[in-house]
Scaffold this motif. Structure first.
Motif, PDB file in Angstrom:
ATOM      1  N   ARG A  51      -3.521   6.988   5.026  1.00 38.35           N
ATOM      2  CA  ARG A  51      -2.275   7.258   5.722  1.00 38.35           C
ATOM      3  C   ARG A  51      -2.536   7.972   7.057  1.00 38.35           C
ATOM      4  O   ARG A  51      -3.411   8.848   7.150  1.00 38.35           O
ATOM      5  CB  ARG A  51      -1.370   8.136   4.861  1.00 38.35           C
ATOM      6  N   GLU A  96       0.425  11.252  -1.295  1.00 48.18           N
ATOM      7  CA  GLU A  96      -0.798  10.461  -1.287  1.00 48.18           C
ATOM      8  C   GLU A  96      -1.226  10.165   0.146  1.00 48.18           C
ATOM      9  O   GLU A  96      -0.423   9.724   0.973  1.00 48.18           O
ATOM     10  CB  GLU A  96      -0.586   9.148  -2.039  1.00 48.18           C
ATOM     11  N   THR A  97      -2.501  10.406   0.419  1.00 42.30           N
ATOM     12  CA  THR A  97      -3.032  10.109   1.751  1.00 42.30           C
ATOM     13  C   THR A  97      -4.090   9.024   1.736  1.00 42.30           C
ATOM     14  O   THR A  97      -4.505   8.561   2.793  1.00 42.30           O
ATOM     15  CB  THR A  97      -3.623  11.383   2.389  1.00 42.30           C
ATOM     16  N   ILE A 151      -6.264  10.140  10.291  1.00 38.71           N
ATOM     17  CA  ILE A 151      -5.993   9.664   8.937  1.00 38.71           C
ATOM     18  C   ILE A 151      -6.549  10.653   7.922  1.00 38.71           C
ATOM     19  O   ILE A 151      -7.516  11.374   8.190  1.00 38.71           O
ATOM     20  CB  ILE A 151      -6.562   8.247   8.698  1.00 38.71           C
ATOM     21  N   SER A 182      -7.029   2.018   1.646  1.00 39.66           N
ATOM     22  CA  SER A 182      -6.110   2.319   2.734  1.00 39.66           C
ATOM     23  C   SER A 182      -5.948   3.827   2.873  1.00 39.66           C
ATOM     24  O   SER A 182      -6.067   4.566   1.892  1.00 39.66           O
ATOM     25  CB  SER A 182      -4.734   1.686   2.477  1.00 39.66           C
ATOM     26  N   THR A 229       0.810  -1.209   0.000  1.00 39.21           N
ATOM     27  CA  THR A 229       0.000   0.000   0.000  1.00 39.21           C
ATOM     28  C   THR A 229       0.843   1.257   0.000  1.00 39.21           C
ATOM     29  O   THR A 229       0.349   2.335  -0.253  1.00 39.21           O
ATOM     30  CB  THR A 229      -0.935   0.029   1.223  1.00 39.21           C
ATOM     31  N   GLU A 230       2.149   1.141   0.275  1.00 33.16           N
ATOM     32  CA  GLU A 230       2.984   2.329   0.292  1.00 33.16           C
ATOM     33  C   GLU A 230       3.077   2.911  -1.112  1.00 33.16           C
ATOM     34  O   GLU A 230       3.572   2.251  -2.023  1.00 33.16           O
ATOM     35  CB  GLU A 230       4.396   1.997   0.802  1.00 33.16           C
ATOM     36  N   ARG A 261       2.974   8.074  12.548  1.00 35.28           N
ATOM     37  CA  ARG A 261       2.776   9.020  11.454  1.00 35.28           C
ATOM     38  C   ARG A 261       3.435   8.479  10.183  1.00 35.28           C
ATOM     39  O   ARG A 261       4.586   8.049  10.197  1.00 35.28           O
ATOM     40  CB  ARG A 261       3.388  10.367  11.832  1.00 35.28           C
ATOM     41  N   GLY A 262       2.658   8.473   9.088  1.00 40.58           N
ATOM     42  CA  GLY A 262       3.146   7.967   7.818  1.00 40.58           C
ATOM     43  C   GLY A 262       2.768   6.535   7.525  1.00 40.58           C
ATOM     44  O   GLY A 262       2.879   6.093   6.366  1.00 40.58           O
ATOM     45  N   GLU A 263       2.328   5.782   8.538  1.00 38.72           N
ATOM     46  CA  GLU A 263       1.900   4.401   8.313  1.00 38.72           C
ATOM     47  C   GLU A 263       0.495   4.371   7.699  1.00 38.72           C
ATOM     48  O   GLU A 263      -0.200   5.377   7.642  1.00 38.72           O
ATOM     49  CB  GLU A 263       1.930   3.612   9.625  1.00 38.72           C
ATOM     50  N   TRP A 264       0.087   3.159   7.258  1.00 41.50           N
ATOM     51  CA  TRP A 264      -1.171   3.002   6.542  1.00 41.50           C
ATOM     52  C   TRP A 264      -2.136   2.126   7.317  1.00 41.50           C
ATOM     53  O   TRP A 264      -1.721   1.171   7.975  1.00 41.50           O
ATOM     54  CB  TRP A 264      -0.927   2.399   5.152  1.00 41.50           C
TER      55      TRP A 264
END
Length: 378
Positions: A251, A21-22, A281, A249, A14-15, A336-339
C-alpha cells in the motif's frame, strides 16, 4: 473455488478488508497444484514428490501441502524434524522425508512422527538402526556437493550397514542442474549409478526441479521438485514452464513532490535530478524486501508496478519502507491508500531477485510475517 477454475477467475482484488494492512501476499494454490501436475507429467513414469521445506518456500506449509495432496502428491521432503512434525499434522498417511537426517538425539521424535530421515553418514545409519525394528530410511550419497551425503567411496560399507535398517530410497543432489551443459551433471549421474548399484531393489531419486529438464533425464523412480512448484523458473536458459504462485502488493502510505537536488532515504544515496513525484510504500527489509534492491544514482535496482507502469525504487530500502519514483505513473494509481505490485505477472521472482543481486529462492523464503495472506483455489 476449485483448483481447476480458469486463472482469470483467480485474479484477486488486492484491496484488503482491514485498512491497517500495508502488504498483501496472495498465494494461488490452483497454480501450485497445476505446477505439480506439470512436473509430474514431465517426470514420465517416475513418481513426483514435493519439497516443502522452509514453510513451503515461504508460502505456507499447511495450505501448500493440502493443495498438493489434492493434486495427487503423496511424498514430501522437509529440512528438519520440526518441519516434519508440522507436515505430519497435515498429512497422516503421506511419506515424509527429513533431509537433515538424524541429528544426534532427534531419533525419538523422528520415530514418534513417523518421519523418514535421509541418512548422510555411516554414523547416522548406525544411530538410526539402534532405534530397532529395521526403521525406514533414505540413503543419501554425496556425488559432488560436499555438503551432505555418504561419500561414494563408502558405498559398500553403507550397503553392509543398511542391512540393519529398511532403505526406502537411495538419493543424491545435483550441484548445477540449472545449467544444462555443466560437465559435472554427467559425472554426478555416473557416480550415483555406481552407488545405486549396491541398492538395486531400492527406488532412486536425484532430480530436483531443474534436473527434471536435463537432457539425460535423470528421473529414476522419484523426482522431487521444490522451487518450480512455487513459481520459480527451473530453466533459466528458457521461458519459465510453470505458473506464478505468489503475488505481492504493498500500500502507498504517502506521496509528495520533491525538488531537484532533494535526497531520499538513509545516507542520501539518491537525489532528484528533476522535480519528482515520490510515493512511500509500507514494506521493507523486515518484510523480506532485500536491501540489495536499494537504488542510487549509479545503480537503479528494484521496481514496482504502479497502475501498470514500472516505477523504480529510489534510495535505500529501510526496515519498514521503500520509496518509489512515481513520476511516470498514472496519478490516480499513485495516491495514498492505493496498491502497487511487487511480485506477479508483471514482475516475476527471477526479475525481482536479479534486480536485488540475489536469487529467487531467497525472495520467496524471506517473505515476512507482516504480510496479510490470501489463499486462492483452496
Amino acid at each position: 473455488m476449485g483448483i481447476n477454475e480458469p486463472a482469470a477467475r483467480l485474479r484477486p482484488r488486492t484491496e484488503p478488508s482491514d485498512p491497517a494492512e500495508t502488504g498483501v501476499l496472495i498465494v494461488d494454490l490452483a497454480a501450485l497444484a497445476d505446477n505439480w501436475r506439470t512436473m509430474a507429467r514431465l517426470a514420465g513414469g517416475a513418481e513426483c514428490g514435493a519439497v516443502v521445506k522452509a514453510d513451503a518456500y515461504g508460502l505456507g506449509l499447511a495450505p501448500a501441502m493440502r493443495a498438493l495432496l489434492s493434486a495427487g502428491c503423496r511424498t514430501f521432503f522437509v529440512a528438519n524434524v520440526v518441519e516434519g512434525e508440522a507436515a505430519r499434522a497435515v498429512a497422516n498417511d503421506a511419506t515424509i522425508y527429513v533431509l537433515d537426517g538424524v541429528v544426534p538425539g532427534a531419533a525419538p521424535r523422528l520415530v514418534a512422527a513417523d518421519l523418514i530421515p535421509a541418512l548422510g553418514s555411516l554414523g547416522e545409519i548406525d544411530e538410526w538402526a539402534a532405534t530397532g525394528r529395521k526403521p525406514k530410511a533414505a540413503i543419501h550419497f554425496d556425488t559432488g556437493m560436499n555438503r551432505f551425503g555418504i561419500p561414494i567411496s563408502e558405498a559398500a560399507q553403507a550397503a553392509e550397514r543398511a542391512r540393519h535398517i529398511a532403505p526406502t530410497l537411495v538419493m543424491s543432489h545435483f550441484v548445477s542442474s540449472q545449467m544444462r551443459d555443466a560437465p559435472g551433471n554427467a559425472r554426478q549421474i555416473e557416480a550415483f549409478l555406481d552407488a545405486r548399484a549396491r541398492f538395486a531393489d531400492i527406488p532412486a531419486s536425484m532430480a530436483n526441479s531443474s534436473a527434471v529438464f536435463l537432457p539425460q533425464r535423470p528421473h529414476f523412480d522419484l523426482v522431487r521438485p521444490g522451487y518450480a512448484l512455487f513459481g520459480g523458473n527451473p530453466t533459466p536458459y528458457a521461458e519459465c514452464p510453470v505458473r506464478p504462485v505468489a503475488r505481492l502488493s504493498a500500500r502507498i502510505l504517502s506521496t509528495r513532490e520533491i525538488e531537484p537536488g532533494a535526497c531520499v532515504g538513509y545516507d542520501a544515496l539518491w537525489s532528484a535530478r528533476r522535480r519528482t513525484r515520490i510515493a512511500t510504500i509500507g514494506v521493507g527489509y523486515a518484510d523480506g524486501v532485500p536491501v540489495g534492491a536499494t537504488s542510487c544514482a549509479e545503480k537503479p535496482a528494484g521496481e514496482a508496478l504502479v497502475g501498470g507502469v514500472r516505477c523504480p525504487f529510489i534510495g535505500r530500502v529501510s526496515m519498514d519502507y521503500v520509496v518509489l519514483d512515481v513520476s511516470e505513473a498514472p496519478r490516480e494509481a499513485a495516491q495514498r491508500g492505493e496498491w502497487v505490485e511487487l511480485l506477479g505477472d508483471g514482475i516475476c521472482i527471477e526479475e525481482a531477485a536479479s534486480r536485488a543481486g540475489t536469487i529467487g529462492y531467497e525472495i520467496l523464503t524471506r517473505l515476512g510475517a507482516r504480510f496479510s495472506r490470501r489463499y486462492l483455489g483452496a
